[in-house]
Design an enzyme around this catalytic site. Structure first.
Site, PDB file in Angstrom:
ATOM      1  N   ASN A  14       6.272  57.195  97.755  1.00  0.00           N
ATOM      2  CA  ASN A  14       5.307  57.661  96.735  1.00  0.00           C
ATOM      3  C   ASN A  14       5.576  59.103  96.318  1.00  0.00           C
ATOM      4  O   ASN A  14       4.759  59.729  95.653  1.00  0.00           O
ATOM      5  CB  ASN A  14       3.866  57.517  97.241  1.00  0.00           C
ATOM      6  CG  ASN A  14       3.563  58.413  98.440  1.00  0.00           C
ATOM      7  OD1 ASN A  14       4.433  59.142  98.931  1.00  0.00           O
ATOM      8  ND2 ASN A  14       2.336  58.378  98.926  1.00  0.00           N
TER       9      ASN A  14
ATOM     10  N   HIS B 246       6.021  61.700  98.393  1.00  0.00           N
ATOM     11  CA  HIS B 246       5.527  62.758  99.280  1.00  0.00           C
ATOM     12  C   HIS B 246       6.688  63.460  99.986  1.00  0.00           C
ATOM     13  O   HIS B 246       7.763  62.882 100.165  1.00  0.00           O
ATOM     14  CB  HIS B 246       4.469  62.244 100.270  1.00  0.00           C
ATOM     15  CG  HIS B 246       4.958  61.439 101.422  1.00  0.00           C
ATOM     16  ND1 HIS B 246       4.456  60.197 101.729  1.00  0.00           N
ATOM     17  CD2 HIS B 246       5.876  61.694 102.395  1.00  0.00           C
ATOM     18  CE1 HIS B 246       5.042  59.731 102.816  1.00  0.00           C
ATOM     19  NE2 HIS B 246       5.915  60.615 103.241  1.00  0.00           N
TER      20      HIS B 246
ATOM     21  N   ASP C 112       6.008  68.358 110.279  1.00  0.00           N
ATOM     22  CA  ASP C 112       4.718  67.692 110.461  1.00  0.00           C
ATOM     23  C   ASP C 112       4.618  66.992 111.806  1.00  0.00           C
ATOM     24  O   ASP C 112       5.605  66.884 112.546  1.00  0.00           O
ATOM     25  CB  ASP C 112       4.471  66.700 109.305  1.00  0.00           C
ATOM     26  CG  ASP C 112       5.691  65.834 108.976  1.00  0.00           C
ATOM     27  OD1 ASP C 112       6.619  65.773 109.802  1.00  0.00           O
ATOM     28  OD2 ASP C 112       5.711  65.224 107.909  1.00  0.00           O
TER      29      ASP C 112
HETATM   30  C1  GLP Z   1       7.289  60.375 106.822  1.00  0.00           C
HETATM   31  C2  GLP Z   1       7.603  61.837 107.059  1.00  0.00           C
HETATM   32  C3  GLP Z   1       8.425  62.418 105.931  1.00  0.00           C
HETATM   33  C4  GLP Z   1       9.597  61.518 105.632  1.00  0.00           C
HETATM   34  C5  GLP Z   1       9.091  60.165 105.202  1.00  0.00           C
HETATM   35  C6  GLP Z   1      10.206  59.204 104.834  1.00  0.00           C
HETATM   36  O1  GLP Z   1       6.181  60.187 106.015  1.00  0.00           O
HETATM   37  N1  GLP Z   1       6.420  62.629 107.230  1.00  0.00           N
HETATM   38  O2  GLP Z   1       8.866  63.721 106.296  1.00  0.00           O
HETATM   39  O3  GLP Z   1      10.381  62.089 104.618  1.00  0.00           O
HETATM   40  O4  GLP Z   1       8.346  59.613 106.283  1.00  0.00           O
HETATM   41  O5  GLP Z   1      10.679  58.550 105.971  1.00  0.00           O
HETATM   42  P1  GLP Z   1      12.028  57.774 106.055  1.00  0.00           P
HETATM   43  O6  GLP Z   1      13.106  58.813 106.114  1.00  0.00           O
HETATM   44  O7  GLP Z   1      11.954  57.001 107.330  1.00  0.00           O
HETATM   45  O8  GLP Z   1      12.123  56.923 104.832  1.00  0.00           O
END
Ligand code: GLP
Length: 242
Positions: A135, A137, A67
């Protein structure tokens, strides 16, 4: 789903590196699906160290990223293209033309989604690395995203904007939209490696592993993938009673 339970973040990163290393050594022209966020940083540091010490070659490897924020590009240190170059690509000797990320600055976002989707169709991931949002995702597929979704533009959930604000100077600076692989693009990968650490991910990890398969918790779709490995630390696994 295979679950590898580790004591802490460092051990999680070690275990993730073992899985990744096996893919790259077995297939020097592997397609790696990569993620941003703080979770995979330890994995990327280990890949860089291994390249430096052992000379593991990434010359034939191709990468596709999950992304990118709409409106951000290489000039912004908050963009995912910048993140990937600084935290991984510059340290493993991969030709940059072999690395692919959706262009958040594309003037026509619909055309960019179509371009990136076509590229992904021709580059099936041998492994797809994922983090998980609090959440549930994955990539930027927020709750409610259809399981059949492909590359699309998404309005980020308020909770995601809040979670990601810690990486920006001010919450107002967090972009409200992103380009993301859809759940179908992610499920297309031959192998999934999902990482989670910390108590803040415990609810999402519970839904991922034990919850109902539902669009309300996008990561739950991974229960249907034939080769999915979750590597998580004890804090993230605390609700699983393993
Ligand atoms: C963002 C990214 C995800 C990632 C998430 C969690 O939203 N688009 O791909 O998994 O953050 O981030 P972190 O690893 O910093 O907790």
């Amino acid at each position: 789903m295979n679950i590898i339970l580790t004591k802490d973040y460092e051990a999680m990163s070690d275990a993730a590196f073992c899985v990744m290393q096996a893919v790259v050594t077995r297939n020097p022209s592997a397609v790696l699906g990569l993620a941003t966020g703080t979770t995979p940083l330890g994995l990327y540091a280990r890949m860089a160290e291994d390249h430096r010490k052992n000379g593991t070659s990434y010359l034939g490897v191709r990468t596709v990223n999950l992304d990118e924020y709409v409106g951000l590009g290489m000039e912004s240190d908050q963009s995912y293209v910048y993140f990937m170059r600084k935290n991984l690509f510059e340290h493993i000797g991969i030709p940059l033309e072999n690395t692919h990320i959706a262009n958040g600055k594309a003037p026509d976002l619909a055309a960019e989604c179509a371009r990136y989707n076509a590229l992904l169709d021709g580059l099936q991931q041998d492994i797809q690395v994922l983090g998980i949002g609090s959440n549930g995702h994955i990539a930027f597929n927020e709750p409610g995203t259809p399981f059949g979704s492909t590359v699309h533009v998404v309005d980020l959930a308020e909770s995601t904007v809040r979670d990601n604000a810690r990486l920006f100077a001010r919450e107002e600076d967090v972009p409200r939209r992103a380009l993301t692989m859809g759940l179908k693009n992610i499920m297309h990968a031959k192998k999934i490696l999902i990482l989670a650490n910390g108590a803040g991910k415990a609810n999402a990890v519970y839904g991922l592993v034990r919850g109902e398969v539902t669009t309300a918790l996008p990561a739950s779709i991974l229960q249907l993938h034939p080769d999915c490995t979750l590597v998580c630390d004890e804090a993230a696994a605390s609700l699983l009673s393993l």
